[in-house]
Design an enzyme around this catalytic site. Structure first.
Site, PDB file in Angstrom:
ATOM      1  N   HIS A 162      -1.140   0.408  -9.682  1.00  0.00           N
ATOM      2  CA  HIS A 162      -1.843  -0.535  -8.804  1.00  0.00           C
ATOM      3  C   HIS A 162      -2.421  -1.721  -9.600  1.00  0.00           C
ATOM      4  O   HIS A 162      -3.620  -1.994  -9.567  1.00  0.00           O
ATOM      5  CB  HIS A 162      -2.961   0.179  -8.020  1.00  0.00           C
ATOM      6  CG  HIS A 162      -3.337  -0.565  -6.770  1.00  0.00           C
ATOM      7  ND1 HIS A 162      -3.775   0.057  -5.632  1.00  0.00           N
ATOM      8  CD2 HIS A 162      -3.342  -1.899  -6.478  1.00  0.00           C
ATOM      9  CE1 HIS A 162      -4.032  -0.855  -4.699  1.00  0.00           C
ATOM     10  NE2 HIS A 162      -3.781  -2.041  -5.204  1.00  0.00           N
ATOM     11  N   ARG A 195       0.846  -1.200   0.000  1.00  0.00           N
ATOM     12  CA  ARG A 195       0.000   0.000   0.000  1.00  0.00           C
ATOM     13  C   ARG A 195       0.878   1.246   0.000  1.00  0.00           C
ATOM     14  O   ARG A 195       1.960   1.256   0.606  1.00  0.00           O
ATOM     15  CB  ARG A 195      -0.901   0.036   1.237  1.00  0.00           C
ATOM     16  CG  ARG A 195      -2.097  -0.894   1.175  1.00  0.00           C
ATOM     17  CD  ARG A 195      -3.140  -0.437   0.139  1.00  0.00           C
ATOM     18  NE  ARG A 195      -4.271  -1.351   0.053  1.00  0.00           N
ATOM     19  CZ  ARG A 195      -4.363  -2.385  -0.790  1.00  0.00           C
ATOM     20  NH1 ARG A 195      -3.394  -2.650  -1.630  1.00  0.00           N
ATOM     21  NH2 ARG A 195      -5.442  -3.141  -0.822  1.00  0.00           N
TER      22      ARG A 195
HETATM   23  P1  NDP Z   1      -1.772 -11.405   4.993  1.00  0.00           P
HETATM   24  O1  NDP Z   1      -2.658 -10.826   6.021  1.00  0.00           O
HETATM   25  O2  NDP Z   1      -2.019 -12.809   4.534  1.00  0.00           O
HETATM   26  O3  NDP Z   1      -0.239 -11.327   5.470  1.00  0.00           O
HETATM   27  C1  NDP Z   1       0.268 -10.235   6.145  1.00  0.00           C
HETATM   28  C2  NDP Z   1       1.679 -10.566   6.612  1.00  0.00           C
HETATM   29  O4  NDP Z   1       2.234  -9.369   7.199  1.00  0.00           O
HETATM   30  C3  NDP Z   1       1.716 -11.632   7.705  1.00  0.00           C
HETATM   31  O5  NDP Z   1       2.859 -12.456   7.533  1.00  0.00           O
HETATM   32  C4  NDP Z   1       1.850 -10.807   8.999  1.00  0.00           C
HETATM   33  O6  NDP Z   1       2.528 -11.455  10.063  1.00  0.00           O
HETATM   34  C5  NDP Z   1       2.715  -9.667   8.514  1.00  0.00           C
HETATM   35  N1  NDP Z   1       2.571  -8.487   9.390  1.00  0.00           N
HETATM   36  C6  NDP Z   1       1.447  -7.805   9.709  1.00  0.00           C
HETATM   37  N2  NDP Z   1       1.721  -6.782  10.536  1.00  0.00           N
HETATM   38  C7  NDP Z   1       3.054  -6.820  10.747  1.00  0.00           C
HETATM   39  C8  NDP Z   1       3.951  -6.040  11.507  1.00  0.00           C
HETATM   40  N3  NDP Z   1       3.529  -4.992  12.222  1.00  0.00           N
HETATM   41  N4  NDP Z   1       5.265  -6.364  11.484  1.00  0.00           N
HETATM   42  C9  NDP Z   1       5.712  -7.437  10.780  1.00  0.00           C
HETATM   43  N5  NDP Z   1       4.906  -8.218  10.040  1.00  0.00           N
HETATM   44  C10 NDP Z   1       3.599  -7.924  10.013  1.00  0.00           C
HETATM   45  O7  NDP Z   1      -1.841 -10.396   3.739  1.00  0.00           O
HETATM   46  P2  NDP Z   1      -1.679 -10.748   2.171  1.00  0.00           P
HETATM   47  O8  NDP Z   1      -0.390 -11.453   1.991  1.00  0.00           O
HETATM   48  O9  NDP Z   1      -2.911 -11.397   1.641  1.00  0.00           O
HETATM   49  O10 NDP Z   1      -1.639  -9.276   1.542  1.00  0.00           O
HETATM   50  C11 NDP Z   1      -0.659  -8.327   1.921  1.00  0.00           C
HETATM   51  C12 NDP Z   1      -1.027  -6.956   1.366  1.00  0.00           C
HETATM   52  O11 NDP Z   1      -0.795  -6.907  -0.041  1.00  0.00           O
HETATM   53  C13 NDP Z   1      -2.503  -6.581   1.481  1.00  0.00           C
HETATM   54  O12 NDP Z   1      -2.805  -6.092   2.780  1.00  0.00           O
HETATM   55  C14 NDP Z   1      -2.665  -5.529   0.417  1.00  0.00           C
HETATM   56  O13 NDP Z   1      -2.473  -4.259   0.993  1.00  0.00           O
HETATM   57  C15 NDP Z   1      -1.532  -5.811  -0.572  1.00  0.00           C
HETATM   58  N6  NDP Z   1      -2.032  -6.166  -1.905  1.00  0.00           N
HETATM   59  C16 NDP Z   1      -1.635  -5.404  -2.991  1.00  0.00           C
HETATM   60  C17 NDP Z   1      -2.061  -5.715  -4.265  1.00  0.00           C
HETATM   61  C18 NDP Z   1      -1.601  -4.950  -5.459  1.00  0.00           C
HETATM   62  O14 NDP Z   1      -2.083  -5.164  -6.565  1.00  0.00           O
HETATM   63  N7  NDP Z   1      -0.651  -4.054  -5.326  1.00  0.00           N
HETATM   64  C19 NDP Z   1      -2.968  -6.851  -4.512  1.00  0.00           C
HETATM   65  C20 NDP Z   1      -3.300  -7.599  -3.330  1.00  0.00           C
HETATM   66  C21 NDP Z   1      -2.856  -7.241  -2.075  1.00  0.00           C
HETATM   67  P3  NDP Z   1       1.907 -12.785  10.759  1.00  0.00           P
HETATM   68  O15 NDP Z   1       2.120 -13.882   9.737  1.00  0.00           O
HETATM   69  O16 NDP Z   1       2.745 -12.963  11.961  1.00  0.00           O
HETATM   70  O17 NDP Z   1       0.453 -12.490  11.024  1.00  0.00           O
END
Ligand code: NDP
Length: 311
Positions: A274, A226
């Site tokens: 995007h 994002r």
């Molecule tokens: P998930 O919720 O499956 O994964 C999020 C990951 O981030 C997890 O491993 C989580 O840790 C980690 N995380 C969250 N908060 C923290 C923190 N404070 N510090 C360290 N690690 C953290 O999300 P997705 O993989 O499905 O998607 C990720 C993002 O990709 C979406 O939120 C979206 O914004 C973006 N996206 C962008 C697209 C584009 O076209 N550009 C398309 C689709 C998505 P833990 O495993 O420990 O919970």
């Protein structure tokens, strides 16, 4: 829940709702499908599918709402909306096609960087024969969830040395994993940093001056999560100071990115609008209908968002 057909409201200010309406209406689980904005009576609507911020007051018009789903992987547009009541479950799209497309996009960016492809394209224009060398790269993936986890594993398969970072420490074969307590150590390895974190109060502006200074000199940034993760002025400074060698950016604070934004013209920045990975309605509809079936059968919904974690 009663087993009648379920009425749905779709609010999508960015995507054309037509393929969603067409796909959902083929299911015998689905009753009336309304598309916001509408003057229709929404009293019978039980399900809301949303992409991008909801207009103010929409929730008040749906007194019998039982479930909200984002039409994408991200839920930041819902987490920050004060009109959404806490008791309504929120789900998101976790789709293998979304993970595949994200992985392919990042690999494209990574390879273009590793192989100096933009310089080769320039050289072709001036008929310059310059055999630019390349070297193995260490890649740091921030966020090891549905998308980051998939990417990290594929990168290992391609022969990259991969470092992963998540909130809770993960164990993934072939990947050196770190959690928040070891952020600095993780960053120190990342010659290419890929951001796939969700937006939460803890991760807004995480891609900032301090973080850039912890990366190896000349590191390359790929931000596909994002725009709110990135302090744009810090990135520009880090590029100008040569702390970073370049950046591939797919997401921005303001989208569409305004023509006045200096990132457009920065020679070390590559911009895409995007499109790193876009939800495919057909496969997402199958997931939504699976959850709709679960809702009717009072079973637990899949891919619910943890409101405490914010993702
Ligand atoms: P998930 O919720 O499956 O994964 C999020 C990951 O981030 C997890 O491993 C989580 O840790 C980690 N995380 C969250 N908060 C923290 C923190 N404070 N510090 C360290 N690690 C953290 O999300 P997705 O993989 O499905 O998607 C990720 C993002 O990709 C979406 O939120 C979206 O914004 C973006 N996206 C962008 C697209 C584009 O076209 N550009 C398309 C689709 C998505 P833990 O495993 O420990 O919970």
């Amino acid at each position: 829940m009663d087993k009648q057909k379920v009425d749905i409201l779709i609010s999508s200010s960015v995507w054309d709702p037509k393929p969603w309406v067409e796909g959902l209406s083929k299911s015998d689980l689905v009753g009336n499908i309304h598309v916001w904005p509408t003057q229709a009576d929404l009293t019978n609507v039980k399900v809301l599918f949303v992409w991008k911020p909801l207009d103010k007051g929409v929730i008040d018009l749906i007194p019998n709402l039982k479930w909200i789903s984002s039409l994408g992987a991200g839920v930041d547009h819902l987490m920050t909306d004060p009109q959404i009541p806490e008791h309504i479950p929120i789900t998101r799209i976790v789709d293998p096609f979304l993970a595949r497309d994200m992985t392919n996009y990042v690999i494209m960016g990574l390879m273009m960087h590793q192989r100096s492809m933009l310089r080769h394209l320039d050289n072709q224009k001036s008929k310059t024969w310059d055999r630019i060398t390349y070297k193995p790269l260490k890649v740091g993936v921030m966020g090891l969830g549905a998308l980051g986890g998939h990417l990290a594993e594929k990168l290992v398969g391609l022969g990259f040395e991969v470092f992963g970072y998540s909130r809770r420490l993960k164990r993934i074969e072939g990947i050196k994993c770190f959690d928040e307590s070891d952020q600095k150590e993780f960053l120190s390895h990342a010659e290419v940093l890929v951001n796939l974190l969700p937006v939460t109060p803890q991760t807004v502006n995480i891609l900032n001056k301090q973080l850039f200074s912890s990366l190896p000199k000349g590191a390359y940034l790929i931000n596909v999560a994002r725009g709110n993760h990135l302090v744009e002025s810090d990135l520009i400074n880090a590029l100008d100071d040569e702390q970073l060698s370049g950046a591939l950016l797919d997401v921005f604070w303001e989208e569409p990115l305004p023509p006045s934004n200096p990132l457009w013209e920065h020679t070390k920045v590559t911009i895409t609008p995007h499109v790193a990975s876009v939800t495919t309605p057909n496969s997402a509809i199958a997931l939504l209908l699976d959850n709709l079936k679960r809702l009717r059968e009072d079973r637990e919904l899949l891919h619910t968002v943890d409101l405490n974690k914010g993702y």
